[in-house]
Design a protein around this motif. Structure first.
Motif, PDB file in Angstrom:
ATOM      1  N   THR A 100       2.970 -15.540  11.309  1.00 51.46           N
ATOM      2  CA  THR A 100       3.115 -17.126  10.662  1.00 51.46           C
ATOM      3  C   THR A 100       3.831 -17.303   9.412  1.00 51.46           C
ATOM      4  O   THR A 100       4.968 -18.119   9.544  1.00 51.46           O
ATOM      5  N   PHE A 101       3.692 -16.522   8.578  1.00 52.61           N
ATOM      6  CA  PHE A 101       4.420 -16.891   7.234  1.00 52.61           C
ATOM      7  C   PHE A 101       5.970 -16.459   7.557  1.00 52.61           C
ATOM      8  O   PHE A 101       6.842 -17.254   7.034  1.00 52.61           O
ATOM      9  N   LYS A 102       6.287 -15.402   8.354  1.00 48.69           N
ATOM     10  CA  LYS A 102       7.605 -14.997   8.714  1.00 48.69           C
ATOM     11  C   LYS A 102       8.200 -16.129   9.540  1.00 48.69           C
ATOM     12  O   LYS A 102       9.385 -16.366   9.108  1.00 48.69           O
ATOM     13  N   ALA A 103       7.644 -16.958  10.580  1.00 42.54           N
ATOM     14  CA  ALA A 103       8.142 -17.864  11.189  1.00 42.54           C
ATOM     15  C   ALA A 103       8.432 -19.074  10.542  1.00 42.54           C
ATOM     16  O   ALA A 103       9.336 -19.883  10.778  1.00 42.54           O
ATOM     17  N   GLU A 104       7.443 -19.233   9.241  1.00 42.55           N
ATOM     18  CA  GLU A 104       8.038 -20.587   8.677  1.00 42.55           C
ATOM     19  C   GLU A 104       8.993 -20.307   7.557  1.00 42.55           C
ATOM     20  O   GLU A 104       9.555 -21.467   6.936  1.00 42.55           O
ATOM     21  N   MET A 105       9.205 -19.192   7.287  1.00 41.21           N
ATOM     22  CA  MET A 105      10.445 -18.905   6.103  1.00 41.21           C
ATOM     23  C   MET A 105      11.870 -18.934   6.805  1.00 41.21           C
ATOM     24  O   MET A 105      12.047 -18.396   8.112  1.00 41.21           O
ATOM     25  N   PRO A 106      12.668 -19.404   6.060  1.00 42.58           N
ATOM     26  CA  PRO A 106      14.192 -19.352   6.585  1.00 42.58           C
ATOM     27  C   PRO A 106      14.719 -17.867   6.671  1.00 42.58           C
ATOM     28  O   PRO A 106      14.505 -17.048   5.772  1.00 42.58           O
ATOM     29  N   SER A 107      15.514 -17.460   7.683  1.00 42.25           N
ATOM     30  CA  SER A 107      16.132 -16.184   7.559  1.00 42.25           C
ATOM     31  C   SER A 107      17.307 -16.259   6.672  1.00 42.25           C
ATOM     32  O   SER A 107      17.679 -17.031   5.974  1.00 42.25           O
ATOM     33  N   ASN A 108      17.974 -14.996   6.649  1.00 41.63           N
ATOM     34  CA  ASN A 108      19.096 -14.807   5.659  1.00 41.63           C
ATOM     35  C   ASN A 108      20.255 -13.903   6.426  1.00 41.63           C
ATOM     36  O   ASN A 108      19.787 -13.089   7.015  1.00 41.63           O
ATOM     37  N   ASN A 109      21.659 -14.153   6.094  1.00 41.54           N
ATOM     38  CA  ASN A 109      22.493 -13.694   6.678  1.00 41.54           C
ATOM     39  C   ASN A 109      22.616 -12.064   6.280  1.00 41.54           C
ATOM     40  O   ASN A 109      23.066 -11.325   6.858  1.00 41.54           O
ATOM     41  N   ASP A 110      21.886 -11.724   4.876  1.00 40.72           N
ATOM     42  CA  ASP A 110      22.024 -10.469   4.393  1.00 40.72           C
ATOM     43  C   ASP A 110      20.755  -9.742   4.962  1.00 40.72           C
ATOM     44  O   ASP A 110      19.797  -9.895   4.420  1.00 40.72           O
ATOM     45  N   GLU A 111      20.869  -9.022   5.964  1.00 45.07           N
ATOM     46  CA  GLU A 111      19.968  -8.443   6.587  1.00 45.07           C
ATOM     47  C   GLU A 111      19.038  -7.412   5.542  1.00 45.07           C
ATOM     48  O   GLU A 111      17.805  -7.392   5.716  1.00 45.07           O
ATOM     49  N   THR A 112      19.923  -6.773   4.727  1.00 49.96           N
ATOM     50  CA  THR A 112      19.040  -5.742   3.730  1.00 49.96           C
ATOM     51  C   THR A 112      18.205  -6.485   2.946  1.00 49.96           C
ATOM     52  O   THR A 112      16.958  -6.379   2.979  1.00 49.96           O
ATOM     53  N   LYS A 113      18.740  -7.669   2.409  1.00 52.12           N
ATOM     54  CA  LYS A 113      17.891  -8.411   1.541  1.00 52.12           C
ATOM     55  C   LYS A 113      16.720  -9.147   2.364  1.00 52.12           C
ATOM     56  O   LYS A 113      15.492  -9.268   1.878  1.00 52.12           O
ATOM     57  N   TYR A 114      17.038  -9.550   3.550  1.00 53.58           N
ATOM     58  CA  TYR A 114      16.004 -10.321   4.426  1.00 53.58           C
ATOM     59  C   TYR A 114      14.906  -9.258   4.738  1.00 53.58           C
ATOM     60  O   TYR A 114      13.513  -9.726   4.398  1.00 53.58           O
ATOM     61  N   TYR A 115      15.257  -8.153   5.191  1.00 57.07           N
ATOM     62  CA  TYR A 115      14.094  -7.211   5.513  1.00 57.07           C
ATOM     63  C   TYR A 115      13.371  -6.687   4.201  1.00 57.07           C
ATOM     64  O   TYR A 115      12.041  -6.530   4.514  1.00 57.07           O
ATOM     65  N   LEU A 116      13.861  -6.389   3.285  1.00 56.64           N
ATOM     66  CA  LEU A 116      13.503  -6.047   2.158  1.00 56.64           C
ATOM     67  C   LEU A 116      12.274  -7.293   1.585  1.00 56.64           C
ATOM     68  O   LEU A 116      11.056  -6.812   1.044  1.00 56.64           O
ATOM     69  N   ALA A 117      13.028  -8.350   1.583  1.00 57.82           N
ATOM     70  CA  ALA A 117      11.757  -9.496   1.263  1.00 57.82           C
ATOM     71  C   ALA A 117      10.429  -9.687   2.074  1.00 57.82           C
ATOM     72  O   ALA A 117       9.547  -9.931   1.500  1.00 57.82           O
ATOM     73  N   LEU A 118      10.909  -9.164   3.542  1.00 55.72           N
ATOM     74  CA  LEU A 118       9.803  -9.338   4.359  1.00 55.72           C
ATOM     75  C   LEU A 118       8.659  -8.059   4.112  1.00 55.72           C
ATOM     76  O   LEU A 118       7.432  -8.299   4.071  1.00 55.72           O
ATOM     77  N   ALA A 119       9.162  -6.748   3.771  1.00 53.85           N
ATOM     78  CA  ALA A 119       8.418  -5.849   3.372  1.00 53.85           C
ATOM     79  C   ALA A 119       7.648  -6.033   2.191  1.00 53.85           C
ATOM     80  O   ALA A 119       6.513  -5.945   2.171  1.00 53.85           O
ATOM     81  N   ASN A 120       8.242  -6.449   1.103  1.00 56.10           N
ATOM     82  CA  ASN A 120       7.421  -6.926  -0.063  1.00 56.10           C
ATOM     83  C   ASN A 120       6.550  -8.006   0.254  1.00 56.10           C
ATOM     84  O   ASN A 120       5.389  -8.325  -0.417  1.00 56.10           O
ATOM     85  N   THR A 121       6.649  -9.042   1.217  1.00 54.08           N
ATOM     86  CA  THR A 121       5.684  -9.928   1.546  1.00 54.08           C
ATOM     87  C   THR A 121       4.418  -9.103   2.229  1.00 54.08           C
ATOM     88  O   THR A 121       3.438  -9.507   1.850  1.00 54.08           O
ATOM     89  N   ARG A 122       4.600  -8.183   3.056  1.00 54.17           N
ATOM     90  CA  ARG A 122       3.468  -7.242   3.488  1.00 54.17           C
ATOM     91  C   ARG A 122       2.603  -6.970   2.409  1.00 54.17           C
ATOM     92  O   ARG A 122       1.433  -6.974   2.447  1.00 54.17           O
ATOM     93  N   ALA A 123       3.258  -6.342   1.470  1.00 56.73           N
ATOM     94  CA  ALA A 123       2.442  -5.791   0.283  1.00 56.73           C
ATOM     95  C   ALA A 123       1.813  -6.864  -0.667  1.00 56.73           C
ATOM     96  O   ALA A 123       0.778  -6.469  -1.018  1.00 56.73           O
ATOM     97  N   ARG A 124       2.420  -8.041  -0.649  1.00 58.27           N
ATOM     98  CA  ARG A 124       1.813  -9.136  -1.483  1.00 58.27           C
ATOM     99  C   ARG A 124       0.372  -9.669  -0.552  1.00 58.27           C
ATOM    100  O   ARG A 124      -0.238 -10.157  -1.096  1.00 58.27           O
ATOM    101  N   LEU A 125       0.623  -9.658   0.667  1.00 60.26           N
ATOM    102  CA  LEU A 125      -0.393 -10.299   1.522  1.00 60.26           C
ATOM    103  C   LEU A 125      -1.609  -9.415   1.386  1.00 60.26           C
ATOM    104  O   LEU A 125      -2.754  -9.593   1.125  1.00 60.26           O
ATOM    105  N   ARG A 126      -1.190  -7.976   1.249  1.00 60.45           N
ATOM    106  CA  ARG A 126      -2.347  -6.918   0.943  1.00 60.45           C
ATOM    107  C   ARG A 126      -3.032  -6.970  -0.279  1.00 60.45           C
ATOM    108  O   ARG A 126      -4.285  -7.030  -0.576  1.00 60.45           O
ATOM    109  N   MET A 127      -2.123  -7.341  -1.290  1.00 59.24           N
ATOM    110  CA  MET A 127      -2.763  -7.748  -2.721  1.00 59.24           C
ATOM    111  C   MET A 127      -3.835  -8.717  -2.567  1.00 59.24           C
ATOM    112  O   MET A 127      -4.942  -8.704  -3.112  1.00 59.24           O
ATOM    113  N   THR A 128      -3.438  -9.684  -1.907  1.00 60.97           N
ATOM    114  CA  THR A 128      -4.059 -10.930  -2.162  1.00 60.97           C
ATOM    115  C   THR A 128      -5.512 -10.584  -1.343  1.00 60.97           C
ATOM    116  O   THR A 128      -6.554 -11.152  -1.811  1.00 60.97           O
ATOM    117  N   THR A 129      -5.429  -9.836  -0.219  1.00 64.22           N
ATOM    118  CA  THR A 129      -6.718  -9.465   0.563  1.00 64.22           C
ATOM    119  C   THR A 129      -7.510  -8.605  -0.325  1.00 64.22           C
ATOM    120  O   THR A 129      -8.629  -8.957  -0.203  1.00 64.22           O
TER     121      THR A 129
END
Length: 269
Positions: A100-129
């Motif tokens: 749901t979070f991913k679907a609401e966020m804008p994508s990025n033409n720089d795939e490296t930065k985009y997928y790293l941001a998503l990877a960090n999002t996973r870690a931050r969702l876990r921290m919140t949990t």
């Protein structure tokens, strides 16, 4: 390159367990919560917490997780519960929340930065949990970072797996953690698995991301020479030193206190 751990595992084990108990008593909290990934660091950390006799909650937080990571985590928790009556487990499947979070966020033409941001999002969702569980039980979130990750190359997510209350194994090299894991009889499936943060939803290992093994990075961290190109260094050693120094530099913002802009006293009068 790299040396086998020489820590006195029994004494280190006892020291950390005592440290955990004393810290929890001083903080007036009733137990610990640990995120379980199926890796050696979280397995060792949760076993150390369990040995305190205080309630220890092991939390699985899959997000499109590889099946072998999930199965290793479950195997460890099952073993731990057989050994310690104070260990409980919980599962919070965060896949739909992440999607749901991913679907609401804008994508990025720089795939490296985009997928790293998503990877960090996973870690931050876990921290919140983890902090949710810690909050409802009055527990402390126990960190699972080791010395190479936390103070060498900064291989963790700021306010993700770096967001913890205390760090019981952060003064241990990765080889020390493996030595302690063997002493603590962590499942072989975990001891033999290639370390991975599991944040990208594929099979890449930590070494794939870092460009060097933990053994090599430990050597680089302990290397005393300030100059990279020494006659005694092999080509690979020179390359590893460059990798280590680059990672240590670019991730310095994680390893140092957050900078505070100090206002001159005369501006406040």
């Amino acid at each position: 390159m790299g040396e086998k751990s020489t820590i006195a595992v029994e004494k280190v084990n006892e020291h950390i367990v005592d440290w955990l108990k004393n810290y929890a008593t001083t903080a007036k909290v009733s137990g610990f919560v640990v995120g379980i990934s199926g890796g050696i660091d979280s397995a060792v950390t949760s076993t150390l917490c369990a040995q305190t006799g205080l309630p220890t909650l092991c939390v699985e937080m899959p997000i499109h997780q590889a099946e072998n990571q999930v199965s290793r985590g479950k195997e460890h928790i099952g073993q731990l519960q057989k050994r310690f009556s104070n260990v409980r487990n919980a599962e919070a499947n965060l896949t739909s929340i992440y999607d749901t979070f991913k679907a609401e966020m804008p994508s990025n033409n720089d795939e490296t930065k985009y997928y790293l941001a998503l990877a960090n999002t996973r870690a931050r969702l876990r921290m919140t949990t983890l902090y949710y569980f810690a909050g409802i039980h009055s527990y402390l979130v126990a960190g699972t970072g080791n010395k190479v990750e936390d103070f060498g190359v900064g291989f963790y997510t700021k306010y993700g797996d770096g967001g913890v209350d205390l760090s019981p194994i952060a003064d241990l090299m990765k080889s020390d953690v493996f030595a302690l894991g063997e002493y603590l009889q962590i499942p072989n499936s975990i001891q033999e698995a290639q370390p991975t943060d599991g944040l990208f939803g594929d099979n890449r290992t930590d070494e794939d991301q870092l460009g060097a093994s933990y053994e090599e990075l430990e050597w680089a961290m302990l290397e005393k020479e300030s100059e990279i190109n020494q006659p005694s260094h092999s080509e690979r050693e020179i390359e590893v030193l460059k990798i280590y120094k680059k990672l240590n530099s670019v991730n310095k913002h994680k390893m140092e206190p957050i900078p505070v802009c100090i206002i001159p006293k005369e501006f406040k009068e």
